[in-house]
Design a protein around this motif. Structure first.
Motif, short mmCIF file in Angstrom:
data_model
loop_
_atom_site.label_atom_id
_atom_site.label_comp_id
_atom_site.label_asym_id
_atom_site.label_seq_id
_atom_site.Cartn_x
_atom_site.Cartn_y
_atom_site.Cartn_z
N LEU A 7 0.84 -1.20 0.00
CA LEU A 7 0.00 0.00 0.00
C LEU A 7 0.88 1.26 0.00
O LEU A 7 1.67 1.46 0.91
N PRO A 8 0.74 2.09 -1.02
CA PRO A 8 1.56 3.31 -1.07
C PRO A 8 1.21 4.29 0.07
O PRO A 8 0.04 4.45 0.43
N ALA A 9 2.22 4.93 0.60
CA ALA A 9 2.01 5.92 1.66
C ALA A 9 1.11 7.05 1.17
O ALA A 9 0.32 7.60 1.94
N THR A 11 -1.48 6.78 -0.67
CA THR A 11 -2.86 6.31 -0.50
C THR A 11 -3.30 6.48 0.94
O THR A 11 -4.43 6.90 1.23
N VAL A 12 -2.41 6.15 1.86
CA VAL A 12 -2.70 6.32 3.29
C VAL A 12 -2.95 7.80 3.59
O VAL A 12 -3.93 8.15 4.25
N ARG A 13 -2.08 8.67 3.08
CA ARG A 13 -2.27 10.12 3.29
C ARG A 13 -3.60 10.59 2.73
O ARG A 13 -4.30 11.40 3.34
N GLY A 14 -3.98 10.08 1.56
CA GLY A 14 -5.25 10.47 0.95
C GLY A 14 -6.44 10.05 1.81
O GLY A 14 -7.38 10.83 1.98
N THR A 15 -6.40 8.86 2.36
CA THR A 15 -7.47 8.39 3.23
C THR A 15 -7.54 9.24 4.49
O THR A 15 -8.63 9.61 4.95
N ILE A 16 -6.39 9.58 5.03
CA ILE A 16 -6.36 10.43 6.23
C ILE A 16 -7.00 11.78 5.92
O ILE A 16 -7.88 12.24 6.64
N ARG A 17 -6.56 12.41 4.85
CA ARG A 17 -7.08 13.74 4.51
C ARG A 17 -8.59 13.70 4.22
O ARG A 17 -9.33 14.60 4.60
N SER A 26 -1.36 19.05 8.48
CA SER A 26 -0.18 18.38 7.95
C SER A 26 -0.22 16.89 8.28
O SER A 26 -0.62 16.51 9.38
N VAL A 27 0.20 16.08 7.31
CA VAL A 27 0.37 14.64 7.48
C VAL A 27 1.76 14.30 6.95
O VAL A 27 2.07 14.64 5.81
N ARG A 28 2.56 13.64 7.78
CA ARG A 28 3.92 13.32 7.33
C ARG A 28 4.32 11.96 7.88
O ARG A 28 4.13 11.68 9.06
N GLU A 29 4.87 11.12 7.00
CA GLU A 29 5.44 9.86 7.46
C GLU A 29 6.84 10.15 8.00
O GLU A 29 7.59 10.89 7.38
N PHE A 30 7.18 9.53 9.13
CA PHE A 30 8.53 9.74 9.63
C PHE A 30 9.27 8.44 9.86
O PHE A 30 10.46 8.45 10.18
N ASP A 31 8.60 7.30 9.68
CA ASP A 31 9.31 6.03 9.81
C ASP A 31 8.53 4.94 9.10
O ASP A 31 7.30 4.91 9.14
N LEU A 45 4.08 1.80 9.68
CA LEU A 45 4.22 3.15 9.14
C LEU A 45 3.88 4.13 10.25
O LEU A 45 2.78 4.09 10.80
N SER A 46 4.84 4.97 10.60
CA SER A 46 4.62 5.98 11.64
C SER A 46 4.33 7.32 10.96
O SER A 46 5.01 7.71 10.03
N LEU A 47 3.30 7.98 11.47
CA LEU A 47 2.84 9.23 10.88
C LEU A 47 2.76 10.33 11.93
O LEU A 47 2.42 10.06 13.08
N ARG A 48 3.04 11.53 11.50
CA ARG A 48 2.85 12.70 12.36
C ARG A 48 1.70 13.51 11.79
O ARG A 48 1.75 13.95 10.63
#
Length: 85
Positions: A7-9, A11-17, A26-31, A45-48
């Motif tokens: 699953l691309p990150a 796509t995860v960001r899009g679902t979050i938004r 702001s949504v950012r992957e950090f790990d 996947l860790s997100l801020r």
């Protein structure tokens, strides 16, 4: 979160938004980790997530409600699991 390794990150960001209030700025992957302690075929996947309102201070309850809605959407749409849950 634990998600499918394919699953691309983005796509995860899009679902979050799509499932977050306007206060999410702001949504950012950090790990990204795959290995010991992570189920096969999954990644950790860790997100801020940064929430902010221009006109007031957000309450803990407001932010937690938003995070709960996001986690629910990720579980529903991508079979994501919150780490430690």
């Amino acid at each position: 979160i634990f998600i499918d390794e394919r699953l691309p990150a983005a796509t995860v960001r899009g679902t979050i938004r799509a499932n977050a209030p306007e206060t999410l700025v702001s949504v950012r992957e950090f790990d990204r980790y795959q290995g010991r302690g992570v189920p096969d075929g999954r990644i950790s996947l860790s997100l801020r997530l940064t929430f902010r309102a221009a006109d007031r201070t957000l309450t803990d309850a407001e932010v937690q409600q938003s995070v709960d809605a996001i986690v629910h959407a990720l579980a529903r749409d991508h079979d994501a699991k919150l780490r430690g849950a």
